[in-house]
Design a protein around this motif. Structure first.
Motif, PDB file in Angstrom:
ATOM      1  N   UNK A  83      50.382   6.538  58.774  1.00 16.84           N
ATOM      2  CA  UNK A  83      50.785   5.168  58.436  1.00 16.84           C
ATOM      3  C   UNK A  83      52.322   5.122  58.196  1.00 16.84           C
ATOM      4  N   UNK A  84      52.921   3.847  58.710  1.00 21.30           N
ATOM      5  CA  UNK A  84      54.226   4.205  58.312  1.00 21.30           C
ATOM      6  C   UNK A  84      54.764   2.719  57.861  1.00 21.30           C
ATOM      7  N   UNK A  85      53.634   1.901  57.539  1.00 24.36           N
ATOM      8  CA  UNK A  85      54.187   0.504  56.902  1.00 24.36           C
ATOM      9  C   UNK A  85      53.279   0.467  55.646  1.00 24.36           C
ATOM     10  N   UNK A  86      54.104   0.319  54.606  1.00 22.66           N
ATOM     11  CA  UNK A  86      53.644   0.299  53.187  1.00 22.66           C
ATOM     12  C   UNK A  86      52.524  -0.942  52.988  1.00 22.66           C
ATOM     13  N   UNK A  87      52.630  -2.046  53.714  1.00 19.46           N
ATOM     14  CA  UNK A  87      51.758  -3.011  53.718  1.00 19.46           C
ATOM     15  C   UNK A  87      50.482  -2.923  54.686  1.00 19.46           C
ATOM     16  N   UNK A  88      50.449  -1.591  55.325  1.00 19.50           N
ATOM     17  CA  UNK A  88      49.307  -1.446  56.315  1.00 19.50           C
ATOM     18  C   UNK A  88      49.016  -0.053  55.936  1.00 19.50           C
ATOM     19  N   UNK A  89      48.329   0.345  54.863  1.00 26.08           N
ATOM     20  CA  UNK A  89      48.030   1.932  54.935  1.00 26.08           C
ATOM     21  C   UNK A  89      46.246   1.976  54.935  1.00 26.08           C
ATOM     22  N   UNK A  90      46.365   3.399  55.483  1.00 27.38           N
ATOM     23  CA  UNK A  90      44.761   3.595  55.649  1.00 27.38           C
ATOM     24  C   UNK A  90      44.053   3.976  54.224  1.00 27.38           C
ATOM     25  N   UNK A  91      42.813   4.157  54.086  1.00 31.22           N
ATOM     26  CA  UNK A  91      42.187   4.628  52.793  1.00 31.22           C
ATOM     27  C   UNK A  91      42.656   5.734  52.212  1.00 31.22           C
ATOM     28  N   UNK A  92      43.126   6.590  53.097  1.00 30.96           N
ATOM     29  CA  UNK A  92      43.516   7.995  52.320  1.00 30.96           C
ATOM     30  C   UNK A  92      44.806   7.686  52.004  1.00 30.96           C
ATOM     31  N   UNK A  93      45.590   7.184  52.679  1.00 37.44           N
ATOM     32  CA  UNK A  93      47.101   6.837  51.926  1.00 37.44           C
ATOM     33  C   UNK A  93      47.097   5.851  50.868  1.00 37.44           C
ATOM     34  N   UNK A  94      46.121   5.031  51.012  1.00 39.71           N
ATOM     35  CA  UNK A  94      45.981   3.951  49.818  1.00 39.71           C
ATOM     36  C   UNK A  94      45.649   4.732  48.631  1.00 39.71           C
ATOM     37  N   UNK A  95      44.818   5.606  48.746  1.00 36.43           N
ATOM     38  CA  UNK A  95      44.302   6.505  47.527  1.00 36.43           C
ATOM     39  C   UNK A  95      45.341   7.738  47.229  1.00 36.43           C
ATOM     40  N   UNK A  96      45.912   8.566  47.896  1.00 37.22           N
ATOM     41  CA  UNK A  96      46.693   9.508  47.651  1.00 37.22           C
ATOM     42  C   UNK A  96      48.103   9.483  47.721  1.00 37.22           C
ATOM     43  N   UNK A  97      48.543   8.041  48.380  1.00 42.56           N
ATOM     44  CA  UNK A  97      49.741   7.818  48.644  1.00 42.56           C
ATOM     45  C   UNK A  97      50.255   8.063  49.993  1.00 42.56           C
ATOM     46  N   UNK A  98      51.536   7.545  50.255  1.00 41.77           N
ATOM     47  CA  UNK A  98      52.181   7.598  51.616  1.00 41.77           C
ATOM     48  C   UNK A  98      53.595   7.458  51.273  1.00 41.77           C
ATOM     49  N   UNK A  99      54.529   7.660  52.343  1.00 38.87           N
ATOM     50  CA  UNK A  99      55.857   7.698  51.973  1.00 38.87           C
ATOM     51  C   UNK A  99      56.360   6.061  51.612  1.00 38.87           C
ATOM     52  N   UNK A 100      56.756   5.957  50.539  1.00 42.71           N
ATOM     53  CA  UNK A 100      56.935   4.478  49.822  1.00 42.71           C
ATOM     54  C   UNK A 100      55.914   4.075  48.865  1.00 42.71           C
ATOM     55  N   UNK A 101      54.774   4.695  48.890  1.00 45.11           N
ATOM     56  CA  UNK A 101      53.686   4.248  47.922  1.00 45.11           C
ATOM     57  C   UNK A 101      53.041   5.446  47.307  1.00 45.11           C
ATOM     58  N   UNK A 102      53.102   5.180  45.899  1.00 41.15           N
ATOM     59  CA  UNK A 102      52.683   6.509  44.977  1.00 41.15           C
ATOM     60  C   UNK A 102      50.984   6.897  44.931  1.00 41.15           C
ATOM     61  N   UNK A 103      50.189   6.046  45.365  1.00 41.61           N
ATOM     62  CA  UNK A 103      48.833   6.430  45.384  1.00 41.61           C
ATOM     63  C   UNK A 103      48.210   6.244  43.902  1.00 41.61           C
ATOM     64  N   UNK A 104      46.896   6.394  43.811  1.00 41.22           N
ATOM     65  CA  UNK A 104      46.429   6.142  42.193  1.00 41.22           C
ATOM     66  C   UNK A 104      45.558   7.433  41.729  1.00 41.22           C
ATOM     67  N   UNK A 105      45.831   8.627  42.476  1.00 42.21           N
ATOM     68  CA  UNK A 105      45.350   9.932  41.891  1.00 42.21           C
ATOM     69  C   UNK A 105      46.096  11.026  41.353  1.00 42.21           C
ATOM     70  N   UNK A 106      45.757  11.220  40.049  1.00 40.48           N
ATOM     71  CA  UNK A 106      46.526  12.416  39.714  1.00 40.48           C
ATOM     72  C   UNK A 106      45.750  13.311  38.925  1.00 40.48           C
ATOM     73  N   UNK A 107      45.721  14.653  39.237  1.00 41.51           N
ATOM     74  CA  UNK A 107      45.040  15.856  39.031  1.00 41.51           C
ATOM     75  C   UNK A 107      45.728  16.682  38.174  1.00 41.51           C
ATOM     76  N   UNK A 108      45.285  17.012  36.991  1.00 39.40           N
ATOM     77  CA  UNK A 108      46.081  17.964  36.295  1.00 39.40           C
ATOM     78  C   UNK A 108      45.559  19.341  36.642  1.00 39.40           C
ATOM     79  N   UNK A 109      46.571  20.476  36.323  1.00 37.70           N
ATOM     80  CA  UNK A 109      46.376  21.789  36.361  1.00 37.70           C
ATOM     81  C   UNK A 109      44.915  22.377  35.734  1.00 37.70           C
ATOM     82  N   UNK A 110      44.476  23.052  36.424  1.00 38.02           N
ATOM     83  CA  UNK A 110      43.314  23.630  35.868  1.00 38.02           C
ATOM     84  C   UNK A 110      43.143  24.818  35.519  1.00 38.02           C
ATOM     85  N   UNK A 111      43.041  25.130  33.955  1.00 37.75           N
ATOM     86  CA  UNK A 111      43.157  26.413  33.436  1.00 37.75           C
ATOM     87  C   UNK A 111      41.980  27.187  33.349  1.00 37.75           C
ATOM     88  N   UNK A 112      41.967  28.538  33.736  1.00 38.55           N
ATOM     89  CA  UNK A 112      40.716  29.316  33.613  1.00 38.55           C
ATOM     90  C   UNK A 112      40.985  30.165  32.508  1.00 38.55           C
TER      91      UNK A 112
END
Ligand SMILES: [Zn+2]
Length: 367
Positions: free
Chosen positions: A147-176
């Motif tokens: 995707x190259x247009x912030x106003x026309x993003x596919x589901x994965x780019x909307x979820x995880x972000x794309x160039x110019x859009x930060x996405x909505x998912x943040x996953x913290x580091x997992x400590x064993x």
């Protein structure tokens, strides 16, 4: 040799030695073109039952085979018994506990590693773009190119972000836990043959085969020493889903292998072809955030994240057990109804990643 993937030299067959079964398969690339639209944005969350939500997913991750998250370089490793050996080291974090002055070194799975693996699966099971750099692949992708247009993003780019859009998912580091590291010897991995492999394995008659995923296998043995998180270890982790659409969260849960009706282990980290990195993720608890805490979250952290205290992330409707499972089911059903989660590739991915693959052993030589 019993159980050898290779043909015996005394075999009546002549010609080249047959290779072992390949430890990967493809999710078919026959998919509708990316379904692009404007993203939810980062300031439209209204709370409650609206189409845009914020939630914290608390999960447990359990390793079914050894997990190798490495720095990618050889190092000298010292065991707890003081023995030193050359190996591909595991990623560890110096962690200072509040009650403990001495920093301890804990094995970690970086949230970014998990996020990358989950994004690849989300792309394969939704009408999304394929963000690759290889010009030979790009030439075959057509409308599936990134995707190259912030106003026309596919589901994965909307979820995880794309160039110019930060996405909505943040996953913290997992400590064993400190005692979860083990020494593991796996077969040496070779780079795939370049041009011939691309032509024969990844593309046929000018069409891409699809998205490649490694199947689950029990680990093969060899001479390559790695430091791994042992099989059977578990740790807890947290995913913050900040102000995105419900159906996109449904896609995320499906791509984690955490659909309560169809759970399956996923593969992460290094050594996937030789049986490493099979993990199961179970979402135990969901905190659905209220408007006020999300507003604070967005105001204080900004788009690029930042420090957010745990109290803010716990101030919401807390659901666990069967109620959490039911809530997750509803988001997945919405994803299917709205065409964000595609049934056919989702089924293919679940078959490729079926847990019973662990009953076979990974190839220990070329395939
Ligand atoms: Zn995209």
């Amino acid at each position: 040799m019993p159980g050898s993937p290779y043909e015996s030299p005394n075999s009546p067959n002549h010609g080249p030695t047959p290779l072992a079964e390949k430890p990967y398969r493809f999710v078919s690339s026959v998919k509708p073109e990316p379904k692009r639209s404007g993203p939810a944005g980062h300031a439209v969350f209204a709370g409650g039952d609206g189409p845009v939500i914020a939630a914290v997913l608390h999960f447990t991750i359990t390793t079914l085979t050894p997990l190798h998250v490495a720095l990618g370089i050889m190092g000298i490793v010292r065991s707890q018994q003081g023995e030193e050996f050359a190996a591909l080291p595991a990623m560890v974090l110096r962690h200072v506990d509040e009650g403990n002055r001495e920093p301890v070194r804990l094995p970690i799975l970086p949230g970014s590693s998990l996020k990358g693996a989950v994004r690849a699966m989300a792309e394969a099971i939704s009408p999304s773009c394929v963000p690759v750099a290889d010009p030979r692949v790009r030439a075959l992708l057509g409308k599936h190119n990134r995707c190259n247009d912030v106003q026309a993003l596919c589901p994965a780019c909307r979820l995880f972000g794309s160039s110019g859009y930060a996405g909505h998912v943040s996953i913290g580091d997992i400590m064993f836990a400190r005692g979860d590291l083990r020494r593991h010897k796996s077969p040496l991995l070779w780079k795939p043959g370049r041009d011939s492999a691309f032509a024969s394995r990844y593309a046929r008659q000018g069409r891409l085969q699809g998205r490649k995923f490694y199947v689950h296998r029990s680990p093969a043995e060899g001479d390559d020493v790695r430091v791994v998180i042992k099989s059977g270890a578990s740790a807890s982790g947290r995913i913050v889903y900040a102000g995105g659409r419900r159906e996109e969260l449904g896609l995320l849960v499906a791509a984690l292998g955490a659909d309560p009706d169809h759970p399956f282990p996923i593969k992460i980290g290094g050594g996937k072809p030789v049986g490493l990195g099979s993990v199961l993720i179970n979402i135990d608890r969901v905190v659905i955030l209220e408007h006020t805490s999300v507003e604070k979250f967005l105001r204080h952290t900004g788009r690029l994240g930042g420090v957010i205290n745990s109290e803010q992330l716990e101030a919401g409707l807390d659901v666990a057990g069967e109620s959490a499972a039911q809530w997750l089911r509803e988001q997945i059903q919405l994803a299917r109804r709205t065409g964000v989660l595609l049934d056919d590739p989702y089924q293919q991915l679940r078959e490729i990643l079926a847990r019973d693959g662990l009953q076979k052993t990974a190839p220990s030589g070329p395939y």
